[in-house]
Design a protein around this motif. Sequence first.
Motif, mmCIF file in Angstrom:
data_model
loop_
_atom_site.group_PDB
_atom_site.id
_atom_site.type_symbol
_atom_site.label_atom_id
_atom_site.label_comp_id
_atom_site.label_asym_id
_atom_site.label_seq_id
_atom_site.Cartn_x
_atom_site.Cartn_y
_atom_site.Cartn_z
ATOM 1 N N ASP A 10 0.842 -1.191 0.000
ATOM 2 C CA ASP A 10 0.000 0.000 0.000
ATOM 3 C C ASP A 10 0.883 1.249 0.000
ATOM 4 O OD1 ASP A 10 -1.777 2.045 0.398
ATOM 5 O OD2 ASP A 10 -2.676 1.209 2.214
ATOM 6 N N PRO A 11 0.981 1.943 -1.157
ATOM 7 C CA PRO A 11 1.874 3.105 -1.227
ATOM 8 C C PRO A 11 1.445 4.272 -0.341
ATOM 9 C CG PRO A 11 0.601 2.895 -3.249
ATOM 10 C CD PRO A 11 0.310 1.680 -2.411
ATOM 11 N N SER A 12 0.211 4.251 0.161
ATOM 12 C CA SER A 12 -0.245 5.340 1.026
ATOM 13 C C SER A 12 -0.015 5.030 2.507
ATOM 14 C CB SER A 12 -1.732 5.622 0.787
ATOM 15 O OG SER A 12 -2.508 4.511 1.203
ATOM 16 N N GLN A 13 0.390 3.805 2.822
ATOM 17 C CA GLN A 13 0.616 3.398 4.209
ATOM 18 C C GLN A 13 1.826 4.137 4.777
ATOM 19 O OE1 GLN A 13 -1.348 1.293 5.938
ATOM 20 N NE2 GLN A 13 -0.123 1.579 7.763
ATOM 21 N N PRO A 14 1.737 4.692 5.999
ATOM 22 C CA PRO A 14 2.877 5.394 6.592
ATOM 23 C C PRO A 14 4.051 4.457 6.843
ATOM 24 C CG PRO A 14 0.859 5.851 7.809
ATOM 25 C CD PRO A 14 0.547 4.746 6.843
ATOM 26 N N GLN A 37 12.956 19.769 -0.620
ATOM 27 C CA GLN A 37 12.349 18.712 -1.444
ATOM 28 C C GLN A 37 11.280 17.962 -0.652
ATOM 29 O OE1 GLN A 37 12.959 18.438 -4.619
ATOM 30 N NE2 GLN A 37 11.662 16.680 -4.974
ATOM 31 N N ALA A 38 11.565 17.657 0.612
ATOM 32 C CA ALA A 38 10.592 16.965 1.460
ATOM 33 C C ALA A 38 9.324 17.804 1.616
ATOM 34 C CB ALA A 38 11.197 16.650 2.824
ATOM 35 N N LEU A 39 9.489 19.119 1.817
ATOM 36 C CA LEU A 39 8.322 19.991 1.947
ATOM 37 C C LEU A 39 7.557 20.092 0.629
ATOM 38 C CD1 LEU A 39 9.867 22.833 4.150
ATOM 39 C CD2 LEU A 39 8.369 20.957 4.883
ATOM 40 N N ALA A 40 8.264 20.113 -0.489
ATOM 41 C CA ALA A 40 7.605 20.175 -1.801
ATOM 42 C C ALA A 40 6.818 18.892 -2.080
ATOM 43 C CB ALA A 40 8.635 20.419 -2.897
ATOM 44 N N ILE A 41 7.374 17.754 -1.689
ATOM 45 C CA ILE A 41 6.670 16.476 -1.867
ATOM 46 C C ILE A 41 5.431 16.452 -0.979
ATOM 47 C CG2 ILE A 41 6.831 13.984 -1.434
ATOM 48 C CD1 ILE A 41 9.817 14.245 -2.315
ATOM 49 N N GLY A 42 5.570 16.942 0.237
ATOM 50 C CA GLY A 42 4.446 17.028 1.168
ATOM 51 C C GLY A 42 4.235 15.778 1.988
ATOM 52 N N GLU A 43 3.602 15.965 3.131
ATOM 53 C CA GLU A 43 3.224 14.885 4.054
ATOM 54 C C GLU A 43 4.414 14.100 4.595
ATOM 55 O OE1 GLU A 43 -0.267 12.485 3.118
ATOM 56 O OE2 GLU A 43 -0.615 13.804 1.389
ATOM 57 N N LEU A 44 5.602 14.709 4.623
ATOM 58 C CA LEU A 44 6.776 14.045 5.181
ATOM 59 C C LEU A 44 7.233 14.770 6.434
ATOM 60 C CD1 LEU A 44 8.892 13.301 1.977
ATOM 61 C CD2 LEU A 44 7.524 11.696 3.330
ATOM 62 N N ARG A 45 7.629 13.987 7.433
ATOM 63 C CA ARG A 45 8.191 14.505 8.666
ATOM 64 C C ARG A 45 9.516 13.793 8.891
ATOM 65 N NH1 ARG A 45 3.628 12.792 8.757
ATOM 66 N NH2 ARG A 45 4.025 10.950 9.991
ATOM 67 N N ARG A 66 5.599 8.788 -0.996
ATOM 68 C CA ARG A 66 6.271 10.086 -0.839
ATOM 69 C C ARG A 66 7.701 9.905 -0.338
ATOM 70 N NH1 ARG A 66 2.553 14.506 -1.237
ATOM 71 N NH2 ARG A 66 0.491 13.655 -1.674
ATOM 72 N N CYS A 67 7.922 8.943 0.549
ATOM 73 C CA CYS A 67 9.288 8.636 0.980
ATOM 74 C C CYS A 67 10.119 8.137 -0.204
ATOM 75 C CB CYS A 67 9.275 7.590 2.093
ATOM 76 S SG CYS A 67 8.661 8.193 3.687
ATOM 77 N N GLU A 68 9.512 7.318 -1.056
ATOM 78 C CA GLU A 68 10.211 6.823 -2.244
ATOM 79 C C GLU A 68 10.573 7.971 -3.178
ATOM 80 O OE1 GLU A 68 7.505 3.877 -3.732
ATOM 81 O OE2 GLU A 68 8.350 2.300 -2.449
ATOM 82 N N ARG A 69 9.703 8.963 -3.297
ATOM 83 C CA ARG A 69 10.014 10.130 -4.140
ATOM 84 C C ARG A 69 11.215 10.896 -3.605
ATOM 85 N NH1 ARG A 69 4.425 13.157 -4.961
ATOM 86 N NH2 ARG A 69 5.829 14.818 -5.602
ATOM 87 N N LEU A 70 11.307 11.057 -2.284
ATOM 88 C CA LEU A 70 12.455 11.737 -1.693
ATOM 89 C C LEU A 70 13.730 10.929 -1.936
ATOM 90 C CD1 LEU A 70 13.417 14.187 -0.041
ATOM 91 C CD2 LEU A 70 13.021 12.811 2.019
ATOM 92 N N LEU A 71 13.651 9.626 -1.789
ATOM 93 C CA LEU A 71 14.790 8.753 -2.030
ATOM 94 C C LEU A 71 15.229 8.821 -3.492
ATOM 95 C CD1 LEU A 71 16.650 6.642 -0.729
ATOM 96 C CD2 LEU A 71 14.940 4.917 -1.352
ATOM 97 N N GLU A 72 14.286 8.807 -4.418
ATOM 98 C CA GLU A 72 14.607 8.923 -5.844
ATOM 99 C C GLU A 72 15.296 10.250 -6.136
ATOM 100 O OE1 GLU A 72 10.976 8.326 -8.020
ATOM 101 O OE2 GLU A 72 10.722 6.313 -7.182
ATOM 102 N N TRP A 73 14.834 11.335 -5.510
ATOM 103 C CA TRP A 73 15.473 12.642 -5.693
ATOM 104 C C TRP A 73 16.925 12.587 -5.244
ATOM 105 C CZ3 TRP A 73 17.506 15.648 -1.738
ATOM 106 C CH2 TRP A 73 18.003 16.882 -2.136
#
Length: 103
Positions: A10-14, A37-45, A66-73
């Motif tokens: 589930d990609p939406s699971q925290p 980048q984390a703030l631009a992606i959103g919903e990351l702490r 969203r974590c995967e997007r930060l990692l890809e960046w």
Amino acid sequence: MKEPAPHENDPSQPVRMTAWVRGHVQGVGFRWYTRAQALAIGELRGFASNLADGRVQIVAEGPRERCERLLEWARAGDTPGRVDGVTEIWDTPRDRYPDFAIR
């Protein structure tokens, strides 16, 4: 064969993603750009922090996608400095962070 953990399907699971970024990543604004980048992606702490050995540690909690997007960046090379490699681990979130900070 091992069953995947529920959050892996589930990609939406925290989740909690901890990454260690190697290369020329200190003294070049890498942590600041990671936070942006984390703030631009959103919903990351979480946070980005310099380590004594020259790496930057990134801890991000939020939806897996969203974590995967930060990692890809971080891996893509469109970062300050020079990234030679990124190692990450995945875990369950600990909900200790009110926002995404620079440490």
